[in-house]
Write a protein that holds these residues in place. Structure first.
Motif, PDB file in Angstrom:
ATOM      1  N   CYS A  75      -6.613 -31.916  76.467  1.00  0.00           N
ATOM      2  CA  CYS A  75      -8.064 -31.844  76.314  1.00  0.00           C
ATOM      3  C   CYS A  75      -8.736 -32.991  77.057  1.00  0.00           C
ATOM      4  N   LEU A  81     -16.902 -27.451  75.164  1.00  0.00           N
ATOM      5  CA  LEU A  81     -15.974 -26.424  74.674  1.00  0.00           C
ATOM      6  C   LEU A  81     -15.723 -25.314  75.701  1.00  0.00           C
ATOM      7  N   PRO A  82     -16.766 -24.751  76.310  1.00  0.00           N
ATOM      8  CA  PRO A  82     -16.497 -23.701  77.317  1.00  0.00           C
ATOM      9  C   PRO A  82     -15.650 -24.204  78.484  1.00  0.00           C
ATOM     10  N   LYS A 123     -11.950 -24.337  77.745  1.00  0.00           N
ATOM     11  CA  LYS A 123     -11.338 -23.074  77.346  1.00  0.00           C
ATOM     12  C   LYS A 123      -9.942 -22.872  77.941  1.00  0.00           C
ATOM     13  N   SER A 124      -9.832 -23.028  79.264  1.00  0.00           N
ATOM     14  CA  SER A 124      -8.537 -22.719  79.891  1.00  0.00           C
ATOM     15  C   SER A 124      -7.470 -23.732  79.487  1.00  0.00           C
ATOM     16  N   VAL A 150      -6.311 -22.773  76.010  1.00  0.00           N
ATOM     17  CA  VAL A 150      -5.406 -21.623  75.953  1.00  0.00           C
ATOM     18  C   VAL A 150      -3.972 -22.080  76.222  1.00  0.00           C
ATOM     19  N   LEU A 187      -9.179 -14.902  81.556  1.00  0.00           N
ATOM     20  CA  LEU A 187     -10.168 -15.980  81.653  1.00  0.00           C
ATOM     21  C   LEU A 187     -10.391 -16.347  83.116  1.00  0.00           C
TER      22      LEU A 187
END
Lengths: 91, 288
Positions: B171, B202-203, B206-207, B210, B284
């Motif tokens: 992250c 957050l968007p 995303k990847s 995942v 995605l």
């Protein structure tokens, strides 16, 4: 040399059929390359994707038949083949 | 214009294919063969069809350990993903403090699995372990070798300690990749801290998330060494997860046929979940 693999005719046929399907799909792909499209599945898929989804769900269909009933697995096989055909055509 | 792609480059994949055939395909074929036979020794095998599969699917011990496994993986994801995101958000952006944080975070990741198990086994003991002794001194009745809840909490805590840093590091790298202009625009719009997180960070994570979810799911779903060293699967079988049940069956009881059928089912579950995640990731990418 392969005695340790303990081959049985059933499993040999199983893998031969899978290899056959892969070979046929390869030839089909070379003869007429497919394009990605959207069918009733929630995602756009290629022919290979649909084959994979079909084979994987076939495995689960067989397991479900085994776990929940005493019906012969030929029925599960028939259901899987029909499901695979539907997937490949409209999925 | 109908261009036919040149597929000859696929031949370069051949060495990898041969390697995978030796390390994965042939063993897998062997396992399928074993799963339809009852094997007593070399040259002494009897064909039993799908009997093992039927037995395994209706075996309560295995169903229990499968449920336990899903509960564990679910708990691991539910704790580690939010915790990892919060840790990454709180980390300094640059400078010596950032490097220090990164080193501190990376330390648990460098420790081998069985050592992690041993550390926590001693750490949690009531007589000589700081954690166990501390809890007992506070008046809490803590004993991970006797109490199911305590054992579960200790295994979970151990996994959180061991693997949350991975989520945090992923992250953190995702957060650092967000251009400063996004934050400046948010500041001009007088966006709240929550809005910045919800609509910018957050968007953009995303990847990365995942991948983090996929890695953590796979690892926790195949967990073996740490609980084996820490609790040995006990008390009773309360922390016996799938791979330990499988190993006991295959090597402890030498029940090859049953273990083969079981590992194929295990494989199918892992295959399905990985495929779902893989599809999510590629999906995605396409949206972008």
């Amino acid at each position: 040399m392969i005695a340790w693999m303990n081959w049985t005719p059933t499993v040999a046929v199983f893998f031969a059929v899978i290899a056959g399907i892969l070979a046929v799909m390869t030839v089909y792909e070379i003869v007429s390359p497919c394009t990605e499209r959207k069918g009733f599945l929630p995602i756009a898929t290629t022919r290979g994707d649909r084959l994979f989804i079909g084979l994987l769900s076939a495995a689960y269909i067989h397991l479900a038949f085994l776990a929940a009933s005493d019906i012969t697995l030929w029925v599960a096989l028939a259901v899987s083949v029909v499901w695979l055909a539907v997937l490949l055509r409209w999925g | 214009m109908n261009k036919v792609p040149n597929n000859r480059a696929w031949w370069l994949v051949l060495p990898v294919f041969i390697l995978v055939a030796f390390s994965a395909l042939i063993p897998l074929m062997t396992v399928v063969n074993y799963s339809v036979q009852d094997i007593f020794g070399p040259g002494n095998a009897y064909y039993v069809g799908t009997e093992w599969f039927k037995e395994v699917l209706n075996d309560e011990r295995l169903q229990d350990s499968l449920l336990r496994q899903f509960a564990f993986s679910g708990a691991v994801l539910a704790i580690q993903i939010p915790l990892g995101i919060s840790v990454a958000l709180m980390m300094p952006k640059s400078g010596i403090k950032a490097s220090l944080c990164l080193i501190l975070l990376a330390i648990p990741l460098l420790i081998p699995w069985n050592v992690v198990g041993t550390i926590w086994q001693i750490f949690g003991r009531g007589d000589i372990g700081l954690f166990g002794w501390g809890l007992n001194a506070l008046g809490l009745d803590y004993n991970y070798t006797g109490n199911t809840v305590d054992a579960w909490l200790t295994v979970l805590l151990m996994d959180v300690w061991h693997w949350t840093p991975l989520v945090a590091l992923l992250c953190y790298s995702g957060l650092r990749a967000i251009p400063e202009a996004f934050y400046q625009a948010a500041e001009i719009d007088r966006a709240s801290r929550w809005a910045v997180f919800r609509y910018i960070q957050l968007p953009r994570l995303k990847s990365v998330l995942v991948i983090a979810v996929l890695l953590r799911f796979m690892d926790s779903f195949m967990i073996y060494t740490e609980p084996f060293v820490l609790t040995g699967g006990g008390p009773g079988s309360s922390t016996t997860f799938l791979s330990q049940t499988l190993t006991t069956m295959a090597i402890g009881q030498f029940d090859i046929g049953r273990a083969a059928a079981f590992s194929l089912i295990y494989f199918l579950i892992v295959l399905l979940v990985s495929w779902l995640f893989f599809t999510a990731i590629t999906h995605l990418d396409k949206e972008k």
